[in-house]
Design a protein around this motif. Structure first.
Motif, PDB file in Angstrom:
ATOM      1  N   LEU B 248      -2.321  -1.471  -8.086  1.00  0.00           N
ATOM      2  CA  LEU B 248      -1.173  -2.347  -7.824  1.00  0.00           C
ATOM      3  C   LEU B 248       0.112  -1.798  -8.441  1.00  0.00           C
ATOM      4  CD1 LEU B 248      -2.748  -5.919  -8.190  1.00  0.00           C
ATOM      5  CD2 LEU B 248      -2.281  -4.607  -6.101  1.00  0.00           C
ATOM      6  N   THR B 249      -0.022  -1.120  -9.586  1.00  0.00           N
ATOM      7  CA  THR B 249       1.150  -0.498 -10.208  1.00  0.00           C
ATOM      8  C   THR B 249       1.699   0.596  -9.297  1.00  0.00           C
ATOM      9  OG1 THR B 249       0.253  -0.935 -12.397  1.00  0.00           O
ATOM     10  CG2 THR B 249       1.971   0.738 -12.262  1.00  0.00           C
ATOM     11  N   GLU B 250       0.788   1.371  -8.731  1.00  0.00           N
ATOM     12  CA  GLU B 250       1.212   2.440  -7.828  1.00  0.00           C
ATOM     13  C   GLU B 250       1.854   1.860  -6.564  1.00  0.00           C
ATOM     14  OE1 GLU B 250      -0.758   6.426  -5.812  1.00  0.00           O
ATOM     15  OE2 GLU B 250      -1.606   5.559  -7.637  1.00  0.00           O
ATOM     16  N   ALA B 251       1.285   0.763  -6.061  1.00  0.00           N
ATOM     17  CA  ALA B 251       1.851   0.134  -4.858  1.00  0.00           C
ATOM     18  C   ALA B 251       3.251  -0.405  -5.147  1.00  0.00           C
ATOM     19  CB  ALA B 251       0.932  -0.990  -4.371  1.00  0.00           C
ATOM     20  N   ALA B 252       3.402  -1.068  -6.312  1.00  0.00           N
ATOM     21  CA  ALA B 252       4.713  -1.626  -6.657  1.00  0.00           C
ATOM     22  C   ALA B 252       5.730  -0.508  -6.814  1.00  0.00           C
ATOM     23  CB  ALA B 252       4.608  -2.450  -7.945  1.00  0.00           C
ATOM     24  N   SER B 253       5.313   0.584  -7.440  1.00  0.00           N
ATOM     25  CA  SER B 253       6.258   1.684  -7.658  1.00  0.00           C
ATOM     26  C   SER B 253       6.597   2.347  -6.319  1.00  0.00           C
ATOM     27  CB  SER B 253       5.676   2.627  -8.714  1.00  0.00           C
ATOM     28  OG  SER B 253       5.600   3.929  -8.249  1.00  0.00           O
ATOM     29  N   ALA B 254       5.638   2.435  -5.414  1.00  0.00           N
ATOM     30  CA  ALA B 254       5.925   2.975  -4.072  1.00  0.00           C
ATOM     31  C   ALA B 254       6.938   2.084  -3.359  1.00  0.00           C
ATOM     32  CB  ALA B 254       4.634   3.077  -3.262  1.00  0.00           C
ATOM     33  N   LEU B 255       6.789   0.770  -3.503  1.00  0.00           N
ATOM     34  CA  LEU B 255       7.721  -0.156  -2.841  1.00  0.00           C
ATOM     35  C   LEU B 255       9.132  -0.058  -3.422  1.00  0.00           C
ATOM     36  CD1 LEU B 255       5.307  -3.210  -2.543  1.00  0.00           C
ATOM     37  CD2 LEU B 255       6.375  -2.022  -0.609  1.00  0.00           C
ATOM     38  N   ARG B 256       9.232   0.332  -4.706  1.00  0.00           N
ATOM     39  CA  ARG B 256      10.541   0.459  -5.350  1.00  0.00           C
ATOM     40  C   ARG B 256      11.244   1.759  -4.946  1.00  0.00           C
ATOM     41  NH1 ARG B 256      12.305  -4.396  -7.022  1.00  0.00           N
ATOM     42  NH2 ARG B 256      10.889  -5.402  -8.480  1.00  0.00           N
ATOM     43  N   ARG B 257      10.462   2.715  -4.444  1.00  0.00           N
ATOM     44  CA  ARG B 257      11.086   3.959  -3.987  1.00  0.00           C
ATOM     45  C   ARG B 257      11.582   3.768  -2.564  1.00  0.00           C
ATOM     46  NH1 ARG B 257       6.263   6.746  -5.800  1.00  0.00           N
ATOM     47  NH2 ARG B 257       5.749   7.143  -3.628  1.00  0.00           N
ATOM     48  N   SER B 258      12.425   4.686  -2.099  1.00  0.00           N
ATOM     49  CA  SER B 258      12.843   4.550  -0.710  1.00  0.00           C
ATOM     50  C   SER B 258      12.587   5.830   0.067  1.00  0.00           C
ATOM     51  CB  SER B 258      14.323   4.171  -0.639  1.00  0.00           C
ATOM     52  OG  SER B 258      15.064   5.085  -1.403  1.00  0.00           O
ATOM     53  N   ASP B 259      11.786   6.725  -0.530  1.00  0.00           N
ATOM     54  CA  ASP B 259      11.501   7.967   0.198  1.00  0.00           C
ATOM     55  C   ASP B 259      10.343   7.750   1.167  1.00  0.00           C
ATOM     56  OD1 ASP B 259       9.109   8.076  -1.244  1.00  0.00           O
ATOM     57  OD2 ASP B 259      10.078   9.154  -2.873  1.00  0.00           O
ATOM     58  N   ARG B 260      10.070   8.779   1.921  1.00  0.00           N
ATOM     59  CA  ARG B 260       9.038   8.644   2.939  1.00  0.00           C
ATOM     60  C   ARG B 260       7.631   8.665   2.353  1.00  0.00           C
ATOM     61  NH1 ARG B 260      10.066   9.273   8.308  1.00  0.00           N
ATOM     62  NH2 ARG B 260      12.275   9.176   8.776  1.00  0.00           N
ATOM     63  N   ALA B 261       7.488   9.164   1.108  1.00  0.00           N
ATOM     64  CA  ALA B 261       6.160   9.273   0.506  1.00  0.00           C
ATOM     65  C   ALA B 261       5.562   7.898   0.231  1.00  0.00           C
ATOM     66  CB  ALA B 261       6.239  10.076  -0.793  1.00  0.00           C
ATOM     67  N   ARG B 262       6.424   6.895   0.137  1.00  0.00           N
ATOM     68  CA  ARG B 262       5.892   5.592  -0.272  1.00  0.00           C
ATOM     69  C   ARG B 262       4.926   5.031   0.753  1.00  0.00           C
ATOM     70  NH1 ARG B 262      10.746   1.180  -0.105  1.00  0.00           N
ATOM     71  NH2 ARG B 262      10.886   0.872   2.131  1.00  0.00           N
ATOM     72  N   SER B 263       5.197   5.313   2.005  1.00  0.00           N
ATOM     73  CA  SER B 263       4.321   4.821   3.053  1.00  0.00           C
ATOM     74  C   SER B 263       2.902   5.365   2.875  1.00  0.00           C
ATOM     75  CB  SER B 263       4.900   5.235   4.406  1.00  0.00           C
ATOM     76  OG  SER B 263       4.250   4.555   5.422  1.00  0.00           O
ATOM     77  N   GLY B 264       2.819   6.619   2.436  1.00  0.00           N
ATOM     78  CA  GLY B 264       1.511   7.238   2.218  1.00  0.00           C
ATOM     79  C   GLY B 264       0.727   6.543   1.121  1.00  0.00           C
ATOM     80  N   ALA B 265       1.410   6.196   0.020  1.00  0.00           N
ATOM     81  CA  ALA B 265       0.729   5.526  -1.098  1.00  0.00           C
ATOM     82  C   ALA B 265       0.219   4.150  -0.664  1.00  0.00           C
ATOM     83  CB  ALA B 265       1.683   5.389  -2.282  1.00  0.00           C
ATOM     84  N   LEU B 266       1.045   3.428   0.080  1.00  0.00           N
ATOM     85  CA  LEU B 266       0.628   2.104   0.546  1.00  0.00           C
ATOM     86  C   LEU B 266      -0.533   2.232   1.536  1.00  0.00           C
ATOM     87  CD1 LEU B 266       4.132   0.471   1.141  1.00  0.00           C
ATOM     88  CD2 LEU B 266       2.539  -0.018  -0.729  1.00  0.00           C
ATOM     89  N   ALA B 267      -0.416   3.174   2.466  1.00  0.00           N
ATOM     90  CA  ALA B 267      -1.464   3.337   3.480  1.00  0.00           C
ATOM     91  C   ALA B 267      -2.786   3.725   2.837  1.00  0.00           C
ATOM     92  CB  ALA B 267      -1.042   4.387   4.511  1.00  0.00           C
ATOM     93  N   ASP B 268      -2.721   4.528   1.765  1.00  0.00           N
ATOM     94  CA  ASP B 268      -3.951   4.926   1.072  1.00  0.00           C
ATOM     95  C   ASP B 268      -4.667   3.702   0.493  1.00  0.00           C
ATOM     96  OD1 ASP B 268      -5.798   6.766  -0.432  1.00  0.00           O
ATOM     97  OD2 ASP B 268      -4.801   5.773  -2.116  1.00  0.00           O
ATOM     98  N   LEU B 269      -3.919   2.831  -0.172  1.00  0.00           N
ATOM     99  CA  LEU B 269      -4.529   1.626  -0.750  1.00  0.00           C
ATOM    100  C   LEU B 269      -5.074   0.712   0.354  1.00  0.00           C
ATOM    101  CD1 LEU B 269      -5.252  -0.374  -2.940  1.00  0.00           C
ATOM    102  CD2 LEU B 269      -2.872  -1.127  -3.001  1.00  0.00           C
ATOM    103  N   LEU B 270      -4.281   0.513   1.400  1.00  0.00           N
ATOM    104  CA  LEU B 270      -4.711  -0.376   2.483  1.00  0.00           C
ATOM    105  C   LEU B 270      -5.956   0.174   3.187  1.00  0.00           C
ATOM    106  CD1 LEU B 270      -1.168  -1.214   3.919  1.00  0.00           C
ATOM    107  CD2 LEU B 270      -2.673  -2.793   2.675  1.00  0.00           C
ATOM    108  N   THR B 271      -6.029   1.492   3.321  1.00  0.00           N
ATOM    109  CA  THR B 271      -7.184   2.108   3.980  1.00  0.00           C
ATOM    110  C   THR B 271      -8.436   1.978   3.118  1.00  0.00           C
ATOM    111  OG1 THR B 271      -5.711   3.664   5.089  1.00  0.00           O
ATOM    112  CG2 THR B 271      -8.040   4.256   5.010  1.00  0.00           C
TER     113      THR B 271
END
Lengths: 283, 283
Positions: B248-271
């Motif tokens: 969840l910390t990684e997901a929150a930090s991905a959401l706080r970023r605005s680069d394209r990598a954040r989608s990858g971090a979220l998709a990894d957790l969701l998958t």
């Protein structure tokens, strides 16, 4: 001003939400035209009795429902308005502030557009998962822009009532903060719980009970669609997640201690959980 | 060795679990004696038809079920064995390693004791919430000590079958690690989600849907009892929580970023959430 009664609706996007709306409207005798760029999905929705395919030259609808992924709503709206597909427009995307702002920037006609969000869904996707009762008794947020006409809001509220939903008017920003707490952050938390079982062995799975089944039910959900939703509401979701992380970090650290204070930290979280749950049940 | 058929059971503790077991056994025509230090709870269980109060001089039972809070199980077991209340003993506490070790230290007779844990429960407590079908189709862990006699295990497994449960034999340590993942950590995670609504306003509550209802269902639960459970399984629960916090910390930090990598971090957790959920559903 004359009140229009909704007689003719066009639904753009025959996924689970669009098709469920179409089925509910058809059941009430409303004419429904359907459109989807996936011809298989469109054919399935037609076969289910959700309506008939939109044809060039069809008369404008009283209402056009945009039930496509969040990131496509503005371009679909602009295109639909340019084609004069209907008198009033709404969408079903689960974020509202960014879509509303982008619709304004894109030069969409805001007087006829009522951003909407039915608070119902299924862990399954596609028209096969649709049913006419999906919205029965469920809240359905409507977030009109200051420029939106009262008549447009009335038309969309009528459609919501036909679907069995309960319309709730609120501002786009407030909507996004609320759905971050009631839907988007819970989705990631449920995924983080379920993720612990991605490589689970038979012994672990042999003891799975109803509690875990319920807490992880919403972890089923297409990652692509959910990334789209979460990125549209990133700040609000991050804020909720950070609060959850604080509570769980404190609980884990209390469990790692062996002093008597740890019981207090755990009891505090459990008690706040009890209180929150009481509000959720009463809602 | 002769096989005993379970004809006579004594249930110590008439909370939701003890009373539900008693009701299931009564339905099968088994004689049930009940005991609880709370006379109101005992009277309620009797009125519900769960059995009759244990009396001094009653003959020993074939099986004694200890359905008291986890931290009291060992002293209740020692006392029951000293009084000769039955031939075989089991309990229903949701942690097993510490109770097993403490029972040995306390000099309990381990040959006749089969530590147990039905993987069923209700968010409500007390005998009123009990019902005979609570265990139907649910796993029921049995964690015999090396000294436990096979006949004692057979007797308890027979009781489990009468209750409609599915007995699973596993080691106490393995049990505790598994229930940390399937039950104890989810309880705290559910509480941390529900806690966000402890002071929720009407607007927030107006959009509560089924997803939040399901993910927070288990956040109802007596904090006192749950502190007791969690402290008995502290290390294993902390380990699961820490993994959830990392995600969840990684997901929150991905959401706080605005680069394209954040989608990858979220998709990894969701998958990973999707994959875990598939295992949970199949279980």
């Amino acid at each position: 001003m004359n009140s229009t009664t909704v007689r003719r609706v066009t639904v753009l996007g025959t996924g689970v939400i669009g098709t469920s709306i179409a089925l509910a409207l058809r059941r009430a005798g409303i004419h429904v035209a359907l459109s989807d760029q996936d011809v298989g999905s469109l054919a399935t929705a037609e076969c289910m009795g959700a309506g008939i395919a939109l044809m060039p030259g069809d008369p404008p609808a009283d209402l056009v429902v945009i039930a496509t992924p969040p990131s496509t709503v503005v371009s679909v709206l602009r295109d639909a308005q340019a084609r004069g597909l209907g008198a009033v427009y709404t969408d079903v995307a689960s974020t509202k502030a960014r879509i509303s702002a982008e619709a304004e920037l894109a030069g969409c006609d805001l007087t006829s557009y009522v951003p909407g969000h039915p608070m119902a869904g299924r862990e399954l996707s596609g028209p096969h998962a649709a049913h006419a009762d999906l919205f029965a008794g469920r809240p359905w947020a409507l977030c009109p822009h200051p420029a939106t006409s009262p008549e447009a809001v009335r038309v969309v509220a009528e459609m919501v009532a036909v679907c069995g939903g309960a319309a709730r008017i609120l501002a786009p920003d407030a909507h996004d903060r609320v759905v971050a707490a009631v839907s988007h952050a819970p989705h990631l938390v449920s995924a983080a719980l379920a993720a612990r079982f991605a490589g689970a062995d038979a012994t672990t799975l042999s003891l799975v009970g109803r509690g875990l089944q319920d807490t992880t039910r919403i972890a089923t959900g297409a990652p692509g669609l959910w990334c789209d939703i979460l990125e549209q509401n990133a700040e609000s979701v991050a804020t909720v997640l950070e609060a959850v992380v604080r509570d769980l970090t404190e609980a884990a650290s209390a469990l790692r201690r062996s002093d008597r204070a740890r019981s207090g930290a755990l009891a505090d979280l459990l008690t706040r959980g009890n209180r929150g749950r009481e509000h959720i049940v009463a809602a």
